[in-house]
Design an enzyme around this catalytic site. Sequence first.
Site, mmCIF file in Angstrom:
data_model
loop_
_atom_site.group_PDB
_atom_site.id
_atom_site.type_symbol
_atom_site.label_atom_id
_atom_site.label_comp_id
_atom_site.label_asym_id
_atom_site.label_seq_id
_atom_site.Cartn_x
_atom_site.Cartn_y
_atom_site.Cartn_z
ATOM 1 N N GLY A 21 -7.318 57.039 -56.596
ATOM 2 C CA GLY A 21 -7.832 55.561 -56.481
ATOM 3 C C GLY A 21 -9.205 55.707 -56.998
ATOM 4 O O GLY A 21 -9.766 54.604 -56.749
ATOM 5 N N ARG A 29 -12.284 33.752 -49.852
ATOM 6 C CA ARG A 29 -11.898 32.995 -50.931
ATOM 7 C C ARG A 29 -11.230 31.706 -50.687
ATOM 8 O O ARG A 29 -11.453 30.708 -51.152
ATOM 9 C CB ARG A 29 -10.776 34.105 -51.463
ATOM 10 N N THR A 33 -14.128 45.806 -49.294
ATOM 11 C CA THR A 33 -14.325 47.254 -48.621
ATOM 12 C C THR A 33 -15.813 47.447 -48.239
ATOM 13 O O THR A 33 -16.348 47.585 -47.022
ATOM 14 C CB THR A 33 -14.072 48.201 -49.533
ATOM 15 N N VAL A 34 -16.737 47.208 -49.119
ATOM 16 C CA VAL A 34 -18.401 47.263 -48.615
ATOM 17 C C VAL A 34 -18.784 46.279 -47.559
ATOM 18 O O VAL A 34 -19.544 46.537 -46.692
ATOM 19 C CB VAL A 34 -19.446 47.067 -50.041
ATOM 20 N N VAL A 47 -27.122 50.182 -57.961
ATOM 21 C CA VAL A 47 -27.192 51.491 -58.749
ATOM 22 C C VAL A 47 -27.000 52.926 -57.903
ATOM 23 O O VAL A 47 -27.838 53.062 -56.958
ATOM 24 C CB VAL A 47 -28.671 51.664 -59.459
ATOM 25 N N PHE A 64 -15.256 39.464 -48.350
ATOM 26 C CA PHE A 64 -14.994 40.515 -47.386
ATOM 27 C C PHE A 64 -13.894 41.617 -47.665
ATOM 28 O O PHE A 64 -12.890 41.868 -47.309
ATOM 29 C CB PHE A 64 -13.991 39.813 -46.168
ATOM 30 N N LYS A 71 -26.099 50.537 -65.310
ATOM 31 C CA LYS A 71 -27.006 51.264 -64.178
ATOM 32 C C LYS A 71 -28.255 51.432 -64.968
ATOM 33 O O LYS A 71 -29.286 51.362 -64.318
ATOM 34 C CB LYS A 71 -26.468 52.253 -63.512
#
Lengths: 426, 426
Positions: free
Chosen positions: A188, A44, A12-13, A133, A10, A206
């Site tokens: 950041g 977690r 950011t993305v 990527v 859970f 990538k």
Amino acid sequence: MTINIALLGFGTVASGIPFLLKENGEKITAQAGTDIQIAKFLVRDDAEKQALLAQGHQYEFVTDITAILNDDTIDIVIELMGRIEPAKTFITQALQAKKHVVTANKDLLAVHGSDLLKVATDNGVVLYYEAAVTGGIPILRTLANSYTADKITKILGVVNGTSNFMMTKMVDEGWTYDEALAEASRLGYAESDPTNDVDGIDAAYKIVILSQFAFGMTIKFEDVRHEGIRNITPEDVKLAQKLGFVIKLVGEIVERPSGIYAEVVPTFLPKNHQLATVNGVMNAVFVESIGINEAMFYGPGAGQKPTATSVVADVIELAKGIDKGEVLPAFNTFTRETVYATKEDLVDKYYFAIETEDKAGQLLHLAELFHAENVSFEQVFQENIGDDRASIAIISHKMDLNQFDSLVEKISNLEGFTLRNTIKVI
Amino acid sequence: MTINIALLGFGTVASGIPFLLKENGEKITAQAGTDIQIAKFLVRDDAEKQALLAQGHQYEFVTDITAILNDDTIDIVIELMGRIEPAKTFITQALQAKKHVVTANKDLLAVHGSDLLKVATDNGVVLYYEAAVTGGIPILRTLANSYTADKITKILGVVNGTSNFMMTKMVDEGWTYDEALAEASRLGYAESDPTNDVDGIDAAYKIVILSQFAFGMTIKFEDVRHEGIRNITPEDVKLAQKLGFVIKLVGEIVERPSGIYAEVVPTFLPKNHQLATVNGVMNAVFVESIGINEAMFYGPGAGQKPTATSVVADVIELAKGIDKGEVLPAFNTFTRETVYATKEDLVDKYYFAIETEDKAGQLLHLAELFHAENVSFEQVFQENIGDDRASIAIISHKMDLNQFDSLVEKISNLEGFTLRNTIKVI
């Protein structure tokens, strides 16, 4: 019909995915041909679960992957935990439980992708990873679906946002590496240990994945030469500008008659090259091919919403097929035997930054060395840099890697000359 | 299994298809899962047939479409004749004969696309046309497959190579429109009647098709306002540069709360905008969305091999599905009711080029006009251009279309002032 998905992590993305499913729900349902619903979120531990519930999140949070693996209503598992473990184990278990998997985990795919894809095939399910990527640029699906009739000869990619942000500051503002890193950290963009970004490791991951889609070959991660941006000085940046170039960290994959080669290295790009204007944290992949010739795909390399958008696009592709009861195609179906190029076949121009005493005949010494290797100069710029010292910048014509290695050795051994840097020139 | 295709027309693009099928045969067969073979070529008449045979081409040339329509071994018909008729009739007949059709015919699709798509649906076949918009850039499939989870808010496209070549010369070299047109003609980029290219008509066709894929709405061709590059003077180009912009012919589609709007007009692009570096005959489509945010797709807008590559990619998509016996999905499945934006909702900045007597108080008059419309200046540049005349260039802040129309009228009626040009500013 409703397609149920489970999310692992859970972060950011992951939290961008409910946003998209809600904000674009109507379009997503229409495109998928079915509803898509988040059935479970793996977190977690109980502390994280309680914290998320306290924040008002109304999902079914579970702390044990088996609650997802054993749930027959779940069709698709989305892994967004990152790093190798426990992501690798969880993806493997999900595939073995006959669930399709979507992930954005490039580190894992670059190193263990082949194994995971085999587990998927063995279990009649698929593994999609557009977001792995250049997060927001739909490059993998484009290579898989729109380059089917074409033959790609070269990929050039600015595929790491952090290092590109830093190089942009170094080029546009004349900042040093350390100044650029400090600003990237402040904003950041750079982690406390920036190694993966600034040393080209993230970009090399990538490049491995891009090599599979663009060339059908799997270059091993350890076979991608990578060199970061730590050694780029303001002098290099200034000389590049004088000679008509900008410096960027570029991942390159090239197919030559003898085979394929990949590296991630600082690169001189001509100012009018389309990649030269890809600035800040933005990414781009430049594709050379015999059919389309030259194309570039530009967009955000990371970020919550761009990455979540690519993840959900994968989910929609899967949902379409599940809804119709079709056998889902593998994400990439282009495979050939991997053959590496020979050194003789790798031909490039180079920038040589040399310092020496400012006296007559010094350039002649260098010209003789280059002439002995059968390499000529394309541009030379010499200036006095004080203390009776001269800076000599050379842009060579093309040479193969053997000639380059030999020249580097000879210049390094030339008494009174210091080879300060060498950089590939596109 | 072998998929048989028939080609209508033996022009530049069509003759690129045998090249690709041969040069990339192994990859194409592997990607399609089946062989793809040219069964028949439709040519104009017996004279063309004899000429092509005499040149050594060993295809089965036919001069009557029924030879293709009645051939049950032919699965896919590729139309590359261009223009409206007889292409429209032949495509309709092919669809009615239950053959899938691939075309690159943007004029036809922009005007009669909806009708043709209905014929396809009614006959259980599909019509694919990646090559119809920006030949070599795989933009339609990307919008259809990779923006499924996203909501596009704006499309900006440099989608006509001829006019972009001319604008590039006008910007980089300071050429006049006429000089640029002469060079475009000399190089074969401009036809003897360049109207479609220089007046934005060709770009407007593409904008219609893009609106369907990006917004799910079908803007009628006659509802796309188009204004070409004929009125751009070297003065405009010079003033743009002074103010930090380049001028390009840009197609824009925007969705506002009230609806959608599209136009093709000369546009001031900030020098650091990604579209500003798309030069020469190259094309690019810049996409703004709530998920990916900003992305750009760059490549050749025309040309034999790029266009043929997009055509064959469509054929491979079709062949895959035919081979598996699947129901083929429509090329674009995103449709919504078409709603047009109101004038109040269309808010842009504008460049105003004004000439007047060089005397005190002239700028004040203009400032009063703008102030009365509640529009402020972003940049103003005034200079004496000889004969006691002054050129005043204004970049405004944002205003809606009503305010713009009102300002244009008021400035035009202001005694002693000439409104030389107005151009939208991105």
